[in-house]
Design a protein around this motif. Structure first.
Motif, mmCIF file in Angstrom:
data_model
loop_
_atom_site.group_PDB
_atom_site.id
_atom_site.type_symbol
_atom_site.label_atom_id
_atom_site.label_comp_id
_atom_site.label_asym_id
_atom_site.label_seq_id
_atom_site.Cartn_x
_atom_site.Cartn_y
_atom_site.Cartn_z
ATOM 1 N N MET A 1 0.833 -1.120 -0.055
ATOM 2 C CA MET A 1 -0.116 0.182 0.112
ATOM 3 C C MET A 1 0.847 1.116 -0.057
ATOM 4 O O MET A 1 2.055 1.159 0.566
ATOM 5 C CB MET A 1 -0.894 -0.031 1.254
ATOM 6 C CG MET A 1 -2.034 -1.156 1.168
ATOM 7 S SD MET A 1 -2.940 -0.718 2.798
ATOM 8 C CE MET A 1 -4.118 -2.447 2.650
ATOM 9 N N ALA A 2 0.400 2.155 -0.792
ATOM 10 C CA ALA A 2 1.157 3.608 -0.488
ATOM 11 C C ALA A 2 0.325 4.599 -0.023
ATOM 12 O O ALA A 2 -0.841 4.703 -0.194
ATOM 13 C CB ALA A 2 1.204 4.078 -2.017
ATOM 14 N N TYR A 3 0.949 5.260 1.141
ATOM 15 C CA TYR A 3 0.519 6.293 1.972
ATOM 16 C C TYR A 3 1.320 7.643 1.402
ATOM 17 O O TYR A 3 2.316 7.538 1.511
ATOM 18 C CB TYR A 3 0.678 5.929 3.248
ATOM 19 C CG TYR A 3 -0.481 4.786 3.778
ATOM 20 C CD1 TYR A 3 -1.487 5.153 3.987
ATOM 21 C CD2 TYR A 3 0.232 3.437 3.727
ATOM 22 C CE1 TYR A 3 -2.743 3.960 4.230
ATOM 23 C CE2 TYR A 3 -0.958 2.366 3.788
ATOM 24 C CZ TYR A 3 -2.188 2.715 4.186
ATOM 25 O OH TYR A 3 -2.979 1.618 4.539
ATOM 26 N N ARG A 4 0.554 8.603 1.273
ATOM 27 C CA ARG A 4 0.931 10.038 1.209
ATOM 28 C C ARG A 4 0.829 10.816 2.382
ATOM 29 O O ARG A 4 -0.239 10.944 2.819
ATOM 30 C CB ARG A 4 0.214 10.555 0.022
ATOM 31 C CG ARG A 4 -0.033 9.802 -1.285
ATOM 32 C CD ARG A 4 1.173 9.245 -1.934
ATOM 33 N NE ARG A 4 0.797 8.638 -3.240
ATOM 34 C CZ ARG A 4 1.522 7.764 -3.885
ATOM 35 N NH1 ARG A 4 2.843 7.572 -3.426
ATOM 36 N NH2 ARG A 4 1.083 7.208 -5.102
ATOM 37 N N PHE A 5 1.784 11.627 2.876
ATOM 38 C CA PHE A 5 1.833 12.570 3.562
ATOM 39 C C PHE A 5 1.453 13.971 3.231
ATOM 40 O O PHE A 5 2.119 14.238 2.311
ATOM 41 C CB PHE A 5 3.127 12.782 4.528
ATOM 42 C CG PHE A 5 2.958 13.410 5.661
ATOM 43 C CD1 PHE A 5 2.698 13.011 7.023
ATOM 44 C CD2 PHE A 5 3.418 14.877 5.747
ATOM 45 C CE1 PHE A 5 2.645 13.528 8.133
ATOM 46 C CE2 PHE A 5 3.299 15.622 6.986
ATOM 47 C CZ PHE A 5 2.833 15.239 8.071
ATOM 48 N N VAL A 6 0.302 14.477 3.394
ATOM 49 C CA VAL A 6 -0.257 15.525 2.814
ATOM 50 C C VAL A 6 -0.309 16.760 3.651
ATOM 51 O O VAL A 6 -0.720 16.529 4.797
ATOM 52 C CB VAL A 6 -1.723 15.221 2.340
ATOM 53 C CG1 VAL A 6 -2.075 16.240 1.226
ATOM 54 C CG2 VAL A 6 -1.681 13.742 1.330
ATOM 55 N N ARG A 7 -0.057 17.893 2.987
ATOM 56 C CA ARG A 7 -0.375 19.347 3.646
ATOM 57 C C ARG A 7 -1.263 20.244 2.750
ATOM 58 O O ARG A 7 -0.865 19.865 1.632
ATOM 59 C CB ARG A 7 0.893 19.981 3.807
ATOM 60 C CG ARG A 7 1.711 19.547 5.121
ATOM 61 C CD ARG A 7 2.648 20.347 5.464
ATOM 62 N NE ARG A 7 3.293 20.013 6.609
ATOM 63 C CZ ARG A 7 2.832 20.597 7.951
ATOM 64 N NH1 ARG A 7 1.986 21.398 7.753
ATOM 65 N NH2 ARG A 7 3.502 20.463 9.067
ATOM 66 N N ALA A 8 -2.059 20.788 3.166
ATOM 67 C CA ALA A 8 -2.989 21.653 2.310
ATOM 68 C C ALA A 8 -3.527 22.872 2.810
ATOM 69 O O ALA A 8 -3.732 22.888 4.055
ATOM 70 C CB ALA A 8 -4.275 20.817 1.534
ATOM 71 N N GLN A 9 -3.887 23.971 2.376
ATOM 72 C CA GLN A 9 -4.432 24.934 2.914
ATOM 73 C C GLN A 9 -5.838 24.931 2.749
ATOM 74 O O GLN A 9 -6.635 24.763 1.679
ATOM 75 C CB GLN A 9 -3.960 26.261 2.027
ATOM 76 C CG GLN A 9 -4.223 27.414 3.013
ATOM 77 C CD GLN A 9 -3.399 27.521 4.140
ATOM 78 O OE1 GLN A 9 -4.230 27.860 5.075
ATOM 79 N NE2 GLN A 9 -2.217 27.425 4.143
ATOM 80 N N PRO A 10 -6.699 24.713 3.885
ATOM 81 C CA PRO A 10 -8.307 24.827 3.557
ATOM 82 C C PRO A 10 -8.844 25.944 3.253
ATOM 83 O O PRO A 10 -8.568 27.061 3.630
ATOM 84 C CB PRO A 10 -8.746 24.429 5.062
ATOM 85 C CG PRO A 10 -7.643 24.573 6.193
ATOM 86 C CD PRO A 10 -6.385 24.977 5.300
ATOM 87 N N LYS A 11 -9.779 25.801 2.350
ATOM 88 C CA LYS A 11 -10.633 26.700 1.984
ATOM 89 C C LYS A 11 -11.917 26.952 3.079
ATOM 90 O O LYS A 11 -12.829 26.273 3.024
ATOM 91 C CB LYS A 11 -11.485 26.623 0.690
ATOM 92 C CG LYS A 11 -10.399 26.577 -0.456
ATOM 93 C CD LYS A 11 -11.170 26.204 -1.840
ATOM 94 C CE LYS A 11 -10.033 26.198 -3.047
ATOM 95 N NZ LYS A 11 -10.892 25.735 -4.264
ATOM 96 N N ARG A 12 -11.603 27.632 4.205
ATOM 97 C CA ARG A 12 -12.355 27.627 5.347
ATOM 98 C C ARG A 12 -13.928 27.920 5.092
ATOM 99 O O ARG A 12 -14.724 27.134 5.778
ATOM 100 C CB ARG A 12 -11.679 28.818 6.402
ATOM 101 C CG ARG A 12 -10.428 28.441 6.854
ATOM 102 C CD ARG A 12 -9.943 29.450 7.909
ATOM 103 N NE ARG A 12 -8.619 28.923 8.088
ATOM 104 C CZ ARG A 12 -8.192 28.664 9.490
ATOM 105 N NH1 ARG A 12 -9.254 28.692 10.285
ATOM 106 N NH2 ARG A 12 -7.279 28.374 9.844
ATOM 107 N N ASP A 13 -14.069 28.636 4.101
ATOM 108 C CA ASP A 13 -15.562 29.055 3.735
ATOM 109 C C ASP A 13 -16.300 27.621 3.035
ATOM 110 O O ASP A 13 -17.524 27.599 3.012
ATOM 111 C CB ASP A 13 -15.718 30.119 2.808
ATOM 112 C CG ASP A 13 -15.259 29.978 1.527
ATOM 113 O OD1 ASP A 13 -14.159 29.263 1.553
ATOM 114 O OD2 ASP A 13 -15.612 30.776 0.717
#
Length: 110
Positions: free
Chosen positions: A1-13
Motif C-alpha cells: 500500500m502507498a500512503y501519502r503525507f499531505v499538507r493543504a491550505q483549507p478553504k475555510r468557507d
C-alpha cells in the motif's frame, strides 16, 4: 500500500460543506478511493503554525492524489502538497498526532 503525507491550505468557507459530505457518506461511496479519503479526512489535523490541514492518505494514483483532487480535494483545499509520497501510515500519523483535529479547530472558527 502507498500512503501519502499531505499538507493543504483549507478553504475555510467550504469546510462545512466537506464535513457534511463526509458525515452523510457521500464521499465514502466514490470508487475507488472514497473509503480511504473519508477515513483520512475525518482524522485530519490542523497545523496552527502554518494554518494547514495535514493528513496521511492511502493512494495509488500517478501523479499522487490525481483522482482525489479532481473529484473532491481541489474543491476544499488549495496548495495541496505531497510532503512524502511513500510514508509508513502509522509513522505519518505519529508525526502529526500532537496537532489539534482539523474539524475541532477549523469548524469552531467558521
Amino acid at each position: 500500500m502507498a500512503y501519502r503525507f499531505v499538507r493543504a491550505q483549507p478553504k475555510r468557507d467550504r469546510l462545512t460543506s466537506l464535513r457534511e459530505r463526509l458525515d452523510s457518506g457521500e464521499i465514502e461511496q466514490i470508487e475507488p478511493f472514497g473509503r480511504a479519503m473519508t477515513t483520512a479526512l475525518q482524522q485530519a489535523r490542523f497545523d496552527p503554525a502554518s494554518g494547514e490541514a495535514v493528513w496521511v492518505e492511502e493512494d495509488y494514483c500517478s501523479p499522487p492524489l490525481a483522482m482525489e483532487r479532481a473529484e473532491v480535494l481541489d474543491d476544499y483545499f488549495t496548495d495541496i502538497t505531497i510532503v512524502d509520497e511513500d510514508v509508513d501510515e502509522a509513522t505519518g500519523w505519529e508525526r502529526i498526532n500532537h496537532l489539534p483535529g482539523l474539524w475541532n479547530q477549523v469548524l469552531d472558527e467558521v
